[in-house]
Scaffold this motif. Structure first.
Motif, mmCIF file in Angstrom:
data_model
loop_
_atom_site.group_PDB
_atom_site.id
_atom_site.type_symbol
_atom_site.label_atom_id
_atom_site.label_comp_id
_atom_site.label_asym_id
_atom_site.label_seq_id
_atom_site.Cartn_x
_atom_site.Cartn_y
_atom_site.Cartn_z
ATOM 1 N N VAL A 381 43.089 51.024 93.028
ATOM 2 C CA VAL A 381 44.052 51.662 92.230
ATOM 3 C C VAL A 381 43.342 52.992 91.587
ATOM 4 O O VAL A 381 43.895 54.143 91.606
ATOM 5 N N ALA A 382 42.046 52.675 90.958
ATOM 6 C CA ALA A 382 41.404 53.805 90.477
ATOM 7 C C ALA A 382 41.041 54.894 91.546
ATOM 8 O O ALA A 382 41.220 56.343 91.023
ATOM 9 N N ASN A 383 40.750 54.712 92.612
ATOM 10 C CA ASN A 383 40.579 55.745 93.695
ATOM 11 C C ASN A 383 41.874 56.357 94.188
ATOM 12 O O ASN A 383 41.910 57.511 94.748
ATOM 13 N N THR A 384 43.091 55.885 93.697
ATOM 14 C CA THR A 384 44.454 56.374 94.192
ATOM 15 C C THR A 384 44.857 57.078 93.486
ATOM 16 O O THR A 384 45.114 58.501 93.458
ATOM 17 N N VAL A 385 44.786 56.764 91.979
ATOM 18 C CA VAL A 385 45.579 57.477 90.823
ATOM 19 C C VAL A 385 44.699 58.217 90.057
ATOM 20 O O VAL A 385 44.993 59.043 89.108
ATOM 21 N N GLU A 386 43.218 58.064 90.239
ATOM 22 C CA GLU A 386 42.234 58.668 89.485
ATOM 23 C C GLU A 386 42.151 58.733 88.113
ATOM 24 O O GLU A 386 42.306 57.703 87.507
ATOM 25 N N ASP A 387 42.242 59.780 87.298
ATOM 26 C CA ASP A 387 42.358 59.778 86.082
ATOM 27 C C ASP A 387 43.289 58.986 85.099
ATOM 28 O O ASP A 387 43.078 58.498 84.173
ATOM 29 N N LYS A 388 44.425 58.846 85.721
ATOM 30 C CA LYS A 388 45.507 57.870 85.059
ATOM 31 C C LYS A 388 45.269 56.587 85.023
ATOM 32 O O LYS A 388 45.745 55.876 83.959
ATOM 33 N N VAL A 389 44.332 55.963 85.812
ATOM 34 C CA VAL A 389 43.872 54.755 85.448
ATOM 35 C C VAL A 389 43.056 54.300 84.111
ATOM 36 O O VAL A 389 43.333 53.212 83.846
ATOM 37 N N VAL A 390 42.423 55.383 83.688
ATOM 38 C CA VAL A 390 41.742 55.073 82.672
ATOM 39 C C VAL A 390 42.326 54.857 81.437
ATOM 40 O O VAL A 390 42.192 53.788 80.668
ATOM 41 N N PRO A 391 43.558 55.658 80.855
ATOM 42 C CA PRO A 391 44.413 55.250 79.707
ATOM 43 C C PRO A 391 45.060 53.737 80.001
ATOM 44 O O PRO A 391 45.449 53.197 78.982
ATOM 45 N N ALA A 392 45.169 53.373 81.334
ATOM 46 C CA ALA A 392 45.930 52.288 81.443
ATOM 47 C C ALA A 392 44.874 51.108 81.423
ATOM 48 O O ALA A 392 45.527 49.822 81.008
ATOM 49 N N VAL A 393 43.695 51.110 81.886
ATOM 50 C CA VAL A 393 42.634 49.980 81.855
ATOM 51 C C VAL A 393 42.014 49.988 80.578
ATOM 52 O O VAL A 393 41.442 48.609 80.206
ATOM 53 N N MET A 394 41.502 50.959 80.062
ATOM 54 C CA MET A 394 40.548 50.998 78.883
ATOM 55 C C MET A 394 40.912 50.032 77.672
ATOM 56 O O MET A 394 40.182 49.726 77.009
#
Length: 884
Positions: A381-394
Motif C-alpha cells: 500500500v505504501a509503495n502504491t499510494v506513497e505519501d498518502k500512507v503516512v497520515p493514515a498509518v502514523m
C-alpha cells in the motif's frame, strides 16, 4: 540374479510398473529400462497398454495410479519445446484408431468407483485434452465431462450418492487440470470450447452442490480465467462469473472460500480494468473476511489487496513515465486508484491484523500468518499510494510504539518499518528522525518479537533513509546494534547484522577525501564482534552465520583507507579458519552442506580483503590463499566452487604477472569448471576467471589455451547449458585474444564462426525478456570482436582478419538498423567500428563510406552521453582519416 525377462514384454506391465518403485536399484533400473524400451519399440501399443492398466477395474489401485501417471508423463514436460516434441511424436506414432481407443478408456475411468483411479485419470485426460483441444480434436471430451457434472442420481442406475459426488469432482478436477495446462502452453482455444468448459464449471459451483464439487469447480474456474477474456468482455457473462465467485466466498466450507478469493485475485491480476462494477462488493466481502473469517480465508482476502496494489503500481508508474516525457495516456483510462480510495478503511483493518502475531512461529520456518500478511500488504500500500500512507498509518504508530502491551508495540513498529519505502524523504524523513531514540531503547525490550522487529526497522532505515538519522545519534546506533549481536537470540542478532550491513552499504557513495569516515572508529569492535557471531551459540539459526559474514564483507568493501591495516591483520585469521574447515567431520549431508557453505563464505571474505590491501602486503599470503582455493576445488560438486573461483580471480587481478606460477596447478580445475554445465553459475564464474587470468598474466596463458578454447567451444555447443553463460563465453574469446596477440590466429576461424552464428540470433519485438537477453549476447559478441581485432593488431597480424571483415561489418550494419539495441550495445558497436577502421585501414575504405556508418555515429552522438560521445569522436576521427 534378477529375472530380467519379466520386464521384457508389456504383458507383464503391472509387475514392471511395481518394480519401478522397488528400493533395490538393480530391479528398479531394469524395470525403468524395460518401460523405456516398450515406449521406443511400439509407442501406440504402450499407450494403449497403460490406458488399459489404468481403466481395468479390480486391478491394484497403486498399479492403476502408476499406469496413469506414466501415461501422463509420456505427454507432459516443463520445457515447452520438449513437450511439443512429445505431442508431435504421439500424433505421428500413435494411429487415430488407437488414440480413440485409449482416450475412451481413460475418459471412462473418470467414472471408476476407485478414487485414486479417478483422480489419476483426471490428470491423464487433461494431458490428452491439452494435446487435442487446440486442434479441435476429441469432440467427445467435453460432452462426457458435462454429463458427469450435470447428471443427477438415478434410482435405477445403481450408483451410490458418494460415488456420484466423486464422479462430479473428478470431472471438474479434469477440467481444472486441462485449463491449467492450456494456459501454461498458451494454447489458442476455440471460443465454443471455452464456453462449454465455462458453463460446466459454473454449473459445478452452484450453491446447491456438495462442498467437494464446489471446491473442484472453483479451482477449475480459477484455472480457466487465463483464456476466458472474450467471456469477461461480455457484461452478462462477466456478471454471471463474478456473481458465482462472490457466492463462493460465502460457502460454509473454508477451502471453497479460499478458492473463491483466489479467483477474485486472479481477476484483479488479469482483468483489473473490469473491476469497477464489483469493487464495492469485493470491498465489503474482503473486509468482512479479514476481520472475522478463518485465517486461511482471511490470508487470501489480504492477497487480493496485495495483487491490487501491484497492478496499480504498474499502471501509475506507466502514467508517471508518460507525464515525465510530456506524452498522453492512450488505449486505456487513467488508473482508478482503488487502494487510495479505500485507504482510510483499509489501514485500520491492516494495523489490527498486525496485532495478531504468532509467538510460537519458528523464525527459521517460512510460516505465513496474519501479522506477516498484514505487514506485506501495508508495505505494498505504501509503495502504491506513497505519501498518502503516512497520515493514515502514523497515528497508530505514535499511539502505540511506546506501549507497555508488547503486541501493540511490536505491531506499531512493524507498521512504521513497512511504510519506509514508498513515501518521499520530505514526508517520512521527520518521523524517521524522531523515531531513532525510541527504536534504540526498544532494542533492549523484554519481548523478543519487539527487539526483532525493531532491529529490522532500523535496518530498513539504514537502507532507505540513512540521511534522516540524526548525526548525534550515529554512535548510539552503531553501539546499540553491536551490543545485541552476541547477547540476544539468533533472530534478533540476525536482524542486527542486516542493519549493520545496510549502514555500511550507505557509505558506498561517501566522497569524503579525508582518508576516514564515520564508521572507522567502530571498525575494530564491529569486525571482531561479527566474526564472533559466526561461531556463537545459534549460529545455525535464522541464517545468522551468513548474515554476519555478509555484514563483514560490506563493512570492508565500503571502509575508509585508515582501516586497511586492520584487514591486513584479519587475513591470516580468516585463512586459518578456512584451513581449519578442511578438517571438519562430515557424517551426514547436513554436515557436508554446512562445511561447504562455511568455505564459500570464507572464500568470499578473502576475496573482499584481497581487493582492499596493497599488493606487497598480499604477496606473502598468496601461496596460502591458492593452496586453500585448490583444496576447496578438489571437493566434488561443492557449493563453494563459485566463491573459490571468484577469490582466485581477484588474486590474479592483484598479483598480475606474479600469478603465472599458479597456472599449472589451477588449470585442471578451470577446465572442470568450464565443463560444469549443470551448475551453470559455477561455469559462468569459471569463464570469468579465464578473463581475469588472461588480463593478469597475458601471453603466459598461451600454453594452456588449446584446452581452454576447446572447453569454451564445447560450452557454446552444449544445448543444456543455461543461456546466460553464453554471452560471457563469447566475450572471453576477446580476453584471450588480447592476452596472447598473434598467438590467437590458430583459433581465429572457429571462434569467428561461432561469433557469426551468435550474431544471427534475433528477438521478436514483443518479447522484452528475449530482447534484453539478445542485447547482453550482442555485448558479448562485440567485446569478443574488439578483443580479437586489438589482439591481432598488437601481434601485427591484422591482415588475417580480412576474410572476416564483411561478416563483422555486416553485424554492425544489422545493429544500426535495430531499434531494440540498448546503449551498451550502441557504445560497443561504435567502439568496434573504430577498431576495425584502425586495424584494417585502406582495406575498409569503401565500407566506411556506407550510410550505416554515419547513421551509427550520429545515433551515438544523439544520446548525449559523454562516454558514448567520446567513443564516437574517436571512431569518427579514424573513419574520416580512411575516407580521405
Amino acid at each position: 540374479q534378477i529375472n530380467k525377462t519379466i520386464f521384457s514384454a508389456m504383458a507383464d506391465l503391472s509387475q514392471t510398473l511395481l518394480a519401478c518403485q522397488n528400493p533395490d536399484p538393480q530391479i528398479r533400473n531394469a524395470a525403468e529400462a524395460a518401460l523405456t524400451s516398450a515406449e521406443q519399440t511400439n509407442l501406440a501399443q504402450f499407450f494403449l497398454a497403460l490406458s488399459t492398466e489404468l481403466s481395468t477395474e479390480g486391478r491394484d489401485p497403486n498399479i492403476r495410479q502408476l499406469a496413469g501417471l506414466h501415461l501422463k508423463n509420456l505427454l507432459s514436460a516443463k520445457d515447452e519445446i520438449l513437450r511439443e516434441q512429445k505431442v508431435t511424436r504421439y500424433k505421428t506414432a500413435v494411429d487415430v484408431n488407437t488414440r480413440v481407443s485409449l482416450k475412451t478408456l481413460v475418459l471412462g475411468t473418470l467414472r471408476s468407483p476407485v478414487t485414486a483411479a479417478r483422480h489419476t485419470a483426471a490428470q491423464a485426460c487433461a494431458e490428452l485434452a491439452a494435446a487435442d483441444l487446440p486442434n479441435n480434436e476429441w469432440n467427445e471430451f467435453l460432452p462426457a465431462l458435462m454429463k458427469n457434472v450435470s447428471d443427477e442420481v438415478s434410482a435405477d442406475e445403481g450408483v451410490n450418492a458418494v460415488l456420484h459426488e466423486g464422479i462430479k469432482v473428478s470431472a471438474l478436477e479434469c477440467l481444472g487440470f486441462t485449463c491449467e495446462l492450456l494456459a501454461n502452453y498458451n494454447a489458442d482455444i476455440n471460443q465454443d470450447i471455452t464456453n462449454q468448459m465455462l458453463t460446466t464449471i459454473v454449473g459445478g459451483i452452484r450453491s446447491d452442490r456438495p462442498d467437494a464439487v464446489r471446491l473442484a469447480a472453483t479451482v477449475a474456474l480459477k484455472n480457466s480465467l487465463m483464456f476466458t477474456s472474450n467471456n469477461m468482455e461480455n457484461l452478462n457473462e462477466r456478471n454471471m462469473i463474478m456473481q458465482t465467485i462472490c457466492e463462493g466466498t460465502q460457502c460454509t466450507e473454508p477451502r471453497v472460500r479460499v478458492a473463491a478469493y483466489e479467483c477474485i485475485g486472479q481477476i484483479a491480476y488479469q482483468y483489473y480494468d473490469k473491476l469497477a462494477d464489483y469493487m464495492t462488493t469485493i470491498f465489503q466481502l474482503t473486509f468482512g473476511t479479514i476481520k472475522s473469517d478463518d485465517e486461511s480465508v482471511a490470508l487470501q482476502a489480504i492477497e487480493f489487496w496485495n495483487i491490487l496494489c501491484e497492478e496499480e503500481m504498474e499502471l501509475i508508474d506507466e502514467e508517471n513515465e508518460l507525464a515525465t516525457v510530456g506524452e498522453q495516456l492512450e488505449g486505456r483510462a487513467p488508473c482508478p486508484r482503488y487502494v487510495a480510495a479505500a485507504l482510510e478503511h483499509l489501514i485500520p483493518l491492516l494495523t489490527e491484523v498486525l496485532t495478531k502475531q504468532d509467538e510460537d512461529a519458528d523464525a527459521d520456518e517460512d510460516t505465513w500468518n496474519m501479522a506477516m500478511a498484514g505487514a506485506t500488504c501495508i508495505n505494498l500500500v505504501a509503495n502504491t499510494v506513497e505519501d498518502k500512507v503516512v497520515p493514515a498509518v502514523m497515528p497508530f504508530v505514535q499511539a502505540n510504539i511506546q506501549s507497555t502491551e508488547w503486541r501493540l508495540k511490536e505491531a506499531s513498529t512493524m507498521a512504521f518499518g513497512s511504510i519506509l519505502e514508498g513515501p518521499t524523504q520530505a514526508v517520512i524523513g521527520p518521523f524517521v528522525n524522531q523515531s531513532i531514540p525510541i527504536l534504540l531503547t526498544a532494542l533492549t525490550d523484554a519481548h523478543t518479537m519487539v527487539k526483532d522487529t525493531t532491529a529490522w526497522t532500523l535496518g530498513r532505515i539504514c537502507d532507505l533513509h540513512v540521511l534522516a538519522i540524526p548525526q548525534d545519534l550515529f554512535p548510539s546506533l552503531v553501539t546499540g546494534l553491536t551490543n545485541i549481536l552476541m547477547t540476544e537470540s539468533p533472530r534478533v542478532s540476525s536482524q542486527a547484522c542486516f542493519a549493520l550491513h545496510n549502514l555500511a552499504a550507505a557509505f558506498a557513495l561517501d566522497e569524503n577525501q579525508s582518508g576516514t569516515n564515520a564508521l572507522s572508529p567502530y571498525m575494530p569492535t564491529l569486525l571482531q564482534t561479527l566474526l564472533q557471531v559466526t561461531e556463537r551459540d545459534g549460529w545455525d539459526e535464522c541464517n545468522l552465520r551468513q548474515q554476519a559474514y555478509e555484514a563483514v564483507n560490506v563493512l570492508i568493501q565500503h571502509s575508509a583507507p585508515d582501516c586497511v591495516p586492520l584487514f591486513e591483520q584479519m587475513l591470516p585469521v580468516i585463512l586459518d579458519r578456512l584451513q581449519g574447515s578442511f578438517a571438519m567431520a562430515v557424517l551426514t549431508n547436513e554436515d557436508r552442506e554446512t562445511k561447504e557453505a562455511l568455505q564459500g563464505l570464507l572464500c568470499g571474505l578473502v576475496q573482499v580483503i584481497e581487493m582492499k590491501i596493497e599488493k606487497e602486503k598480499l604477496v606473502p599470503y598468496a601461496d596460502n590463499i591458492m593452496q586453500c582455493m585448490l583444496q576447496v576445488l578438489t571437493s566434488k560438486n561443492a557449493t563453494a566452487h563459485e566463491e573459490a573461483f571468484m577469490c582466485t580471480g581477484a588474486l590474479a587481478d592483484r598479483l598480475e604477472k606474479d600469478f603465472e606460477k599458479y597456472l599449472p596447478h589451477l588449470h585442471p580445475y578451470v577446465l572442470s569448471g568450464l565443463r560444469n554445465f549443470e551448475a551453470y553459475q559455477v561455469c559462468a564464474v569459471a569463464v570469468g576467471l579465464v578473463g581475469d587470468i588472461s588480463r593478469a598474466v597475458e601471453a603466459a596463458i598461451l600454453p594452456f589455451c588449446d584446452e581452454i578454447i576447446t572447453a569454451l567451444l564445447e560450452s557454446l555447443q552444449n544445448s543444456t547449458l543455461h543461456r546466460n553463460v553464453k554471452p560471457p563465453v563469447l566475450s572471453s574469446f576477446g580476453d584471450v585474444a588480447l592476452a596472447i596477440g598473434g598467438g590467437f590466429e590458430k583459433y581465429l576461424q572457429v571462434t569467428l564462426m561461432m561469433l557469426m552464428q551468435a550474431s544471427q540470433t534475433k528477438a521478436p519485438d514483443d518479447d522484452e525478456d528475449l530482447i534484453d537477453y539478445i542485447n547482453i549476447l550482442r555485448e558479448g559478441i562485440l567485446e569478443a570482436y574488439t578483443g580479437i581485432i586489438q589482439g591481432m593488431k598488437d601481434g601485427k597480424r591484422a591482415q588475417v582478419l580480412l576474410p572476416y571483415k564483411d561478416s563483422m561489418l555486416g553485424f554492425l550494419e544489422q545493429l544500426s538498423n535495430d531499434n531494440n539495441k540498448d546503449r551498451e550495445v550502441l557504445s560497443k558497436a561504435i567502439g568496434c567500428l573504430g577498431d576495425i577502421a584502425s586495424s584494417l585501414g585502406p582495406h575498409v575504405r569503401d565500407d566506411m563510406s556506407k550510410p550505416y556508418v554515419q547513421a551509427l555515429l550520429k545515433e551515438g552522438f544523439d544520446t548525449g552521453e559523454d562516454s558514448i560521445k567520446q567513443t564516437c569522436m574517436w571512431a569518427n576521427g579514424v573513419v574520416q582519416q580512411i575516407i580521405r
